[in-house]
Design a protein around this motif. Structure first.
Motif, PDB file in Angstrom:
ATOM      1  N   ASP A 241       0.844  -1.186   0.000  1.00 21.50           N
ATOM      2  CA  ASP A 241       0.000   0.000   0.000  1.00 21.50           C
ATOM      3  C   ASP A 241       0.883   1.240   0.000  1.00 21.50           C
ATOM      4  O   ASP A 241       1.496   1.587   0.995  1.00 21.50           O
ATOM      5  N   ARG A 242       0.948   1.918  -1.119  1.00 19.77           N
ATOM      6  CA  ARG A 242       1.780   3.106  -1.254  1.00 19.77           C
ATOM      7  C   ARG A 242       0.952   4.377  -1.297  1.00 19.77           C
ATOM      8  O   ARG A 242       1.444   5.421  -1.688  1.00 19.77           O
ATOM      9  N   SER A 243      -0.292   4.288  -0.881  1.00 19.14           N
ATOM     10  CA  SER A 243      -1.193   5.436  -0.999  1.00 19.14           C
ATOM     11  C   SER A 243      -0.723   6.638  -0.177  1.00 19.14           C
ATOM     12  O   SER A 243      -0.999   7.770  -0.542  1.00 19.14           O
ATOM     13  N   ASP A 244      -0.024   6.391   0.912  1.00 21.38           N
ATOM     14  CA  ASP A 244       0.440   7.504   1.743  1.00 21.38           C
ATOM     15  C   ASP A 244       1.957   7.676   1.682  1.00 21.38           C
ATOM     16  O   ASP A 244       2.544   8.335   2.532  1.00 21.38           O
ATOM     17  N   ASN A 245       2.562   7.120   0.657  1.00 22.13           N
ATOM     18  CA  ASN A 245       4.020   7.164   0.547  1.00 22.13           C
ATOM     19  C   ASN A 245       4.547   8.596   0.428  1.00 22.13           C
ATOM     20  O   ASN A 245       5.550   8.942   1.053  1.00 22.13           O
TER      21      ASN A 245
ATOM     22  N   GLU B  24       3.225  11.369   1.566  1.00 20.73           N
ATOM     23  CA  GLU B  24       3.130  12.037   2.875  1.00 20.73           C
ATOM     24  C   GLU B  24       4.238  11.574   3.813  1.00 20.73           C
ATOM     25  O   GLU B  24       4.833  12.378   4.534  1.00 20.73           O
ATOM     26  N   LYS B  25       4.528  10.287   3.784  1.00 25.50           N
ATOM     27  CA  LYS B  25       5.602   9.756   4.639  1.00 25.50           C
ATOM     28  C   LYS B  25       6.953  10.343   4.228  1.00 25.50           C
ATOM     29  O   LYS B  25       7.762  10.716   5.091  1.00 25.50           O
TER      30      LYS B  25
ATOM     31  N   GLN C  69       7.491  13.205   2.700  1.00 27.18           N
ATOM     32  CA  GLN C  69       7.519  14.617   3.068  1.00 27.18           C
ATOM     33  C   GLN C  69       7.807  14.770   4.562  1.00 27.18           C
ATOM     34  O   GLN C  69       8.551  15.669   4.967  1.00 27.18           O
ATOM     35  N   SER C  70       7.229  13.892   5.362  1.00 31.64           N
ATOM     36  CA  SER C  70       7.490  13.928   6.797  1.00 31.64           C
ATOM     37  C   SER C  70       8.960  13.614   7.088  1.00 31.64           C
ATOM     38  O   SER C  70       9.582  14.246   7.951  1.00 31.64           O
TER      39      SER C  70
ATOM     40  N   GLU D 123       6.789   8.927  -7.336  1.00 28.02           N
ATOM     41  CA  GLU D 123       5.470   8.552  -6.835  1.00 28.02           C
ATOM     42  C   GLU D 123       4.347   9.373  -7.480  1.00 28.02           C
ATOM     43  O   GLU D 123       3.243   8.879  -7.650  1.00 28.02           O
TER      44      GLU D 123
END
Length: 71
Positions: A11-15, A17-18, A20-21, A70
């Motif tokens: 699941d790379r849907s929030d990759n 955001e991660k 950037q964090s 991404e």
């Protein structure tokens, strides 16, 4: 022997955001290290901090490149 464990789906849907964090955290660490340079008189420690910050800059560039991939 049969294993019933299955790998989790990728699941790379929030990759982004991660990543950037991670960039944000790395920049904060760099700034803290730069601040500590003001208080050190040890040339060895100064070189170590500068080398570590250079590796952090390289990591940030890698994170940014991965974000581009991404998107």
């Amino acid at each position: 022997m049969t294993y019933k464990n299955k790998p989790k789906p990728d699941d790379r849907s929030d990759n982004v955001e991660k990543l950037q964090s991670m960039i944000h955290d790395t920049i904060e660490n760099m700034e803290a290290a730069e601040e500590s340079l003001r208080f050190t008189t040890s040339e060895t420690q100064r070189r170590e901090i500068e080398a570590k910050n250079e590796r952090r800059r390289e990591s940030i560039e890698s994170f940014r490149s991965e974000i581009k991939d991404e998107v």
